[in-house]
Design a protein around this motif. Structure first.
Motif, PDB file in Angstrom:
ATOM      1  N   ALA A 183       1.508 -17.789  -5.612  1.00  0.00           N
ATOM      2  CA  ALA A 183       2.330 -16.823  -6.476  1.00  0.00           C
ATOM      3  C   ALA A 183       2.193 -15.663  -6.330  1.00  0.00           C
ATOM      4  O   ALA A 183       3.003 -14.504  -6.697  1.00  0.00           O
ATOM      5  CB  ALA A 183       1.992 -16.839  -8.099  1.00  0.00           C
ATOM      6  N   LEU A 184       1.399 -15.271  -5.309  1.00  0.00           N
ATOM      7  CA  LEU A 184       1.254 -13.738  -4.520  1.00  0.00           C
ATOM      8  C   LEU A 184       2.558 -13.275  -4.149  1.00  0.00           C
ATOM      9  O   LEU A 184       2.925 -12.026  -4.484  1.00  0.00           O
ATOM     10  CB  LEU A 184       0.110 -13.605  -3.713  1.00  0.00           C
ATOM     11  CG  LEU A 184      -0.035 -12.251  -3.147  1.00  0.00           C
ATOM     12  CD1 LEU A 184      -0.360 -11.226  -4.217  1.00  0.00           C
ATOM     13  CD2 LEU A 184      -1.266 -12.309  -2.054  1.00  0.00           C
ATOM     14  N   ARG A 185       3.223 -13.741  -3.237  1.00  0.00           N
ATOM     15  CA  ARG A 185       4.457 -13.438  -2.644  1.00  0.00           C
ATOM     16  C   ARG A 185       5.259 -12.836  -3.450  1.00  0.00           C
ATOM     17  O   ARG A 185       6.134 -11.973  -3.634  1.00  0.00           O
ATOM     18  CB  ARG A 185       4.822 -14.207  -1.500  1.00  0.00           C
ATOM     19  CG  ARG A 185       6.214 -13.870  -0.883  1.00  0.00           C
ATOM     20  CD  ARG A 185       6.622 -14.997   0.071  1.00  0.00           C
ATOM     21  NE  ARG A 185       5.627 -15.219   1.060  1.00  0.00           N
ATOM     22  CZ  ARG A 185       5.266 -14.862   2.423  1.00  0.00           C
ATOM     23  NH1 ARG A 185       6.080 -14.007   2.685  1.00  0.00           N
ATOM     24  NH2 ARG A 185       4.298 -15.133   3.049  1.00  0.00           N
ATOM     25  N   GLU A 186       5.666 -13.917  -4.412  1.00  0.00           N
ATOM     26  CA  GLU A 186       6.967 -13.662  -5.343  1.00  0.00           C
ATOM     27  C   GLU A 186       6.505 -12.656  -6.420  1.00  0.00           C
ATOM     28  O   GLU A 186       7.303 -11.682  -6.886  1.00  0.00           O
ATOM     29  CB  GLU A 186       7.151 -14.993  -6.407  1.00  0.00           C
ATOM     30  CG  GLU A 186       8.013 -14.944  -7.534  1.00  0.00           C
ATOM     31  CD  GLU A 186       8.364 -16.344  -8.060  1.00  0.00           C
ATOM     32  OE1 GLU A 186       8.993 -16.264  -9.122  1.00  0.00           O
ATOM     33  OE2 GLU A 186       7.733 -17.356  -7.669  1.00  0.00           O
ATOM     34  N   THR A 241      10.884  -7.553   1.457  1.00  0.00           N
ATOM     35  CA  THR A 241      10.989  -8.851   2.028  1.00  0.00           C
ATOM     36  C   THR A 241       9.394  -8.813   3.014  1.00  0.00           C
ATOM     37  O   THR A 241       8.988  -7.917   3.524  1.00  0.00           O
ATOM     38  CB  THR A 241      11.962  -8.711   3.275  1.00  0.00           C
ATOM     39  OG1 THR A 241      13.200  -8.518   2.723  1.00  0.00           O
ATOM     40  CG2 THR A 241      12.003 -10.095   4.168  1.00  0.00           C
ATOM     41  N   LEU A 242       8.612  -9.900   2.723  1.00  0.00           N
ATOM     42  CA  LEU A 242       7.522 -10.379   3.215  1.00  0.00           C
ATOM     43  C   LEU A 242       7.591 -11.131   4.555  1.00  0.00           C
ATOM     44  O   LEU A 242       8.380 -12.220   4.610  1.00  0.00           O
ATOM     45  CB  LEU A 242       6.576 -10.838   2.322  1.00  0.00           C
ATOM     46  CG  LEU A 242       6.398  -9.803   1.021  1.00  0.00           C
ATOM     47  CD1 LEU A 242       5.545 -10.467  -0.107  1.00  0.00           C
ATOM     48  CD2 LEU A 242       5.765  -8.656   1.474  1.00  0.00           C
ATOM     49  N   SER A 297       7.561 -14.051   6.624  1.00  0.00           N
ATOM     50  CA  SER A 297       7.300 -15.598   6.528  1.00  0.00           C
ATOM     51  C   SER A 297       6.628 -16.322   7.396  1.00  0.00           C
ATOM     52  O   SER A 297       6.276 -15.741   8.556  1.00  0.00           O
ATOM     53  CB  SER A 297       8.728 -16.210   6.490  1.00  0.00           C
ATOM     54  OG  SER A 297       9.610 -15.821   7.783  1.00  0.00           O
ATOM     55  N   GLY A 298       6.028 -17.331   7.042  1.00  0.00           N
ATOM     56  CA  GLY A 298       5.020 -18.270   7.868  1.00  0.00           C
ATOM     57  C   GLY A 298       3.981 -17.762   8.158  1.00  0.00           C
ATOM     58  O   GLY A 298       3.161 -18.327   8.942  1.00  0.00           O
ATOM     59  N   ARG A 299       3.323 -16.659   7.264  1.00  0.00           N
ATOM     60  CA  ARG A 299       1.986 -16.343   7.590  1.00  0.00           C
ATOM     61  C   ARG A 299       1.502 -15.811   6.215  1.00  0.00           C
ATOM     62  O   ARG A 299       2.033 -15.345   5.374  1.00  0.00           O
ATOM     63  CB  ARG A 299       2.217 -15.124   8.486  1.00  0.00           C
ATOM     64  CG  ARG A 299       2.241 -13.666   8.224  1.00  0.00           C
ATOM     65  CD  ARG A 299       2.612 -12.718   9.418  1.00  0.00           C
ATOM     66  NE  ARG A 299       1.834 -11.596   9.099  1.00  0.00           N
ATOM     67  CZ  ARG A 299       2.034 -10.448   9.622  1.00  0.00           C
ATOM     68  NH1 ARG A 299       3.059 -10.462  10.801  1.00  0.00           N
ATOM     69  NH2 ARG A 299       1.675  -9.129   9.445  1.00  0.00           N
ATOM     70  N   LEU A 300      -0.005 -15.797   5.965  1.00  0.00           N
ATOM     71  CA  LEU A 300      -0.556 -15.324   4.823  1.00  0.00           C
ATOM     72  C   LEU A 300      -0.555 -13.988   4.742  1.00  0.00           C
ATOM     73  O   LEU A 300      -0.577 -13.199   5.851  1.00  0.00           O
ATOM     74  CB  LEU A 300      -2.013 -15.934   4.902  1.00  0.00           C
ATOM     75  CG  LEU A 300      -2.112 -17.488   4.918  1.00  0.00           C
ATOM     76  CD1 LEU A 300      -3.597 -17.975   4.914  1.00  0.00           C
ATOM     77  CD2 LEU A 300      -1.596 -17.965   3.501  1.00  0.00           C
ATOM     78  N   LEU A 301      -0.292 -13.565   3.455  1.00  0.00           N
ATOM     79  CA  LEU A 301      -0.525 -12.172   3.132  1.00  0.00           C
ATOM     80  C   LEU A 301      -2.069 -11.560   3.504  1.00  0.00           C
ATOM     81  O   LEU A 301      -2.985 -12.161   2.848  1.00  0.00           O
ATOM     82  CB  LEU A 301      -0.140 -11.693   1.542  1.00  0.00           C
ATOM     83  CG  LEU A 301       1.470 -12.051   1.603  1.00  0.00           C
ATOM     84  CD1 LEU A 301       1.805 -11.596   0.161  1.00  0.00           C
ATOM     85  CD2 LEU A 301       2.280 -11.451   2.459  1.00  0.00           C
ATOM     86  N   SER A 302      -2.135 -10.444   4.327  1.00  0.00           N
ATOM     87  CA  SER A 302      -3.479 -10.188   4.697  1.00  0.00           C
ATOM     88  C   SER A 302      -3.839  -8.860   4.055  1.00  0.00           C
ATOM     89  O   SER A 302      -3.053  -7.850   3.581  1.00  0.00           O
ATOM     90  CB  SER A 302      -3.526 -10.090   6.368  1.00  0.00           C
ATOM     91  OG  SER A 302      -2.831  -9.139   6.625  1.00  0.00           O
ATOM     92  N   GLY A 303      -5.248  -8.533   4.132  1.00  0.00           N
ATOM     93  CA  GLY A 303      -5.519  -7.110   3.417  1.00  0.00           C
ATOM     94  C   GLY A 303      -5.661  -7.202   2.292  1.00  0.00           C
ATOM     95  O   GLY A 303      -4.973  -7.987   1.289  1.00  0.00           O
ATOM     96  N   PRO A 304      -6.437  -6.301   1.237  1.00  0.00           N
ATOM     97  CA  PRO A 304      -6.173  -5.991  -0.092  1.00  0.00           C
ATOM     98  C   PRO A 304      -4.861  -5.764  -0.464  1.00  0.00           C
ATOM     99  O   PRO A 304      -4.044  -4.938   0.064  1.00  0.00           O
ATOM    100  CB  PRO A 304      -7.362  -4.805  -0.499  1.00  0.00           C
ATOM    101  CG  PRO A 304      -7.134  -4.103   1.001  1.00  0.00           C
ATOM    102  CD  PRO A 304      -7.088  -5.280   2.196  1.00  0.00           C
ATOM    103  N   ILE A 305      -4.462  -6.323  -1.747  1.00  0.00           N
ATOM    104  CA  ILE A 305      -3.144  -5.903  -2.304  1.00  0.00           C
ATOM    105  C   ILE A 305      -3.336  -5.520  -3.761  1.00  0.00           C
ATOM    106  O   ILE A 305      -3.932  -6.369  -4.388  1.00  0.00           O
ATOM    107  CB  ILE A 305      -2.284  -7.087  -2.058  1.00  0.00           C
ATOM    108  CG1 ILE A 305      -2.039  -7.485  -0.648  1.00  0.00           C
ATOM    109  CG2 ILE A 305      -0.711  -7.008  -2.714  1.00  0.00           C
ATOM    110  CD1 ILE A 305      -1.203  -8.715  -0.514  1.00  0.00           C
ATOM    111  N   ALA A 306      -3.001  -4.383  -4.066  1.00  0.00           N
ATOM    112  CA  ALA A 306      -3.092  -3.755  -5.517  1.00  0.00           C
ATOM    113  C   ALA A 306      -2.111  -2.653  -5.634  1.00  0.00           C
ATOM    114  O   ALA A 306      -1.808  -2.009  -4.715  1.00  0.00           O
ATOM    115  CB  ALA A 306      -4.752  -3.252  -5.672  1.00  0.00           C
TER     116      ALA A 306
END
Length: 335
Positions: free
Chosen positions: A17-20, A33-34, A36-45
């Motif tokens: 659910a992170l991307r959405e 726009t993120l 596609s086809g790869r995991l979101l990397s690094g801390p996200i906050a």
């Protein structure tokens, strides 16, 4: 005890659910726009704090493309400035006049009344979002700084400005609501001193006209004679040309009514040194002809009567609109 309002984004428990969720969190300001086809990397906050007249906060964002399209600008009708002080990461910013690169120790200014595209790698930044009106009188043509970056580490005034905003984010938990007007004024004054040292060309005439009309409306909200006819005469425009400036807001009269009601809410929930004003005084101060008309319009907009507002509350906390907290804050800001 501190009553500062906080809007916090943290990664959800479900990674799927992170991307959405991240896209939805940014939507009040940017269309994201993120990759596609790869995991979101690094801390996200992301944290945003509502200080009455402005917002401060911090963001740790993934690689992404951010846009404010002409359609989005027109639909939202925002008249705010966003300054981002980069701690790490890089971005390429594209605006009408050209492109610029933003790196660590640089501050980028976004005029939310103008389109922009940002192609970013993972970024850590401190944010300041404030209404244009807080700096417009002291920084001629501040809208011309849209998309310009400057080094906040080497210039002393810029470094002082950054340090003030950074420390404000760090100490927000000890601020009291009665301190907010003074804090906001100090930040705006320091920001004005910093931005006056930056040079840029003027924006397009159409953008300038839209900004100028909205600034005039904010200044004249208390006048009961403020209407489409007065604006058309003041600016030498036809009614059709004037209306085109406010199509996204449903027309100029609707825009004026919305600004009046938001300012009234602010007066009722954030009283000055003299205390909370009478409802009748708020009605007249925001351009309504009588208290009855004001109360009826106020209840239609917020779902409760002016006398039922609570000091220290926020529009987003009681509005009947189903919208994200940050979006409601932006509408409320500078009311």
């Amino acid at each position: 005890m501190s009553v500062i309002l906080r809007n916090h984004f943290a990664p959800p428990a479900d990674p799927a659910a992170l991307r959405e969720n991240w896209i939805a969190a940014l939507l009040p300001i940017f269309q994201a726009t993120l990759p596609s086809g790869r995991l979101l990397s690094g801390p996200i906050a992301m944290d945003n704090y509502h200080l009455g007249d402005l917002l401060v906060g911090e963001v740790r964002a993934p690689a992404q493309i951010l846009e404010r399209t002409p359609r989005m600008v027109a639909q939202q009708g925002l008249d705010h400035l966003l300054l981002q002080f980069y701690h790490s990461g890089t971005s390429r910013v594209e605006v009408a006049w050209g492109e610029t690169d933003v790196t660590a120790n640089a501050c980028i200014l976004f005029d939310l009344a103008q389109p922009v595209t940002v192609v970013a790698e993972p970024v850590h930044a401190t944010n300041l979002l404030l209404p244009r009106a807080l700096v417009a009188e002291k920084v001629p043509n501040v809208e011309a700084l849209h998309g310009h970056a400057f080094d906040y580490a080497s210039d002393r005034i810029s470094r002082l400005f950054f340090t003030c905003v950074r420390e404000l984010v760090d100490c927000v938990d000890v601020l009291e609501i009665h301190q907010l007007p003074h804090v906001s004024q100090a930040v705006a004054m320091l920001g004005s001193a910093c931005l006056r040292g930056q040079a840029a060309d003027r924006p397009s005439s159409d953008t300038q006209l839209s900004i100028t009309i909205r600034q005039y409306i904010e200044k004249e909200l208390a006048s009961p004679r403020l209407d489409a006819e007065t604006l058309a005469e003041h600016f030498g425009l036809s009614r059709a040309t004037l209306y085109r400036q406010f199509v996204a807001e449903g027309g100029v009269q609707r825009f004026i009514r919305e600004r009046r009601l938001l300012r009234a809410m602010k007066m009722l929930t954030q009283p000055g040194p003299a205390g909370r004003p009478r409802v009748s005084a708020v009605a007249y101060a925001t351009g309504f002809s009588d208290e009855k008309t004001f109360s009826r319009a106020f209840k239609r907009r917020f779902g409760f009567l002016p006398r039922e507002t609570e000091v220290g509350s926020s529009v987003w906390g009681r509005t009947t609109d189903a919208q994200p907290v940050l979006q409601s804050w932006l509408r409320e800001l500078a009311a």
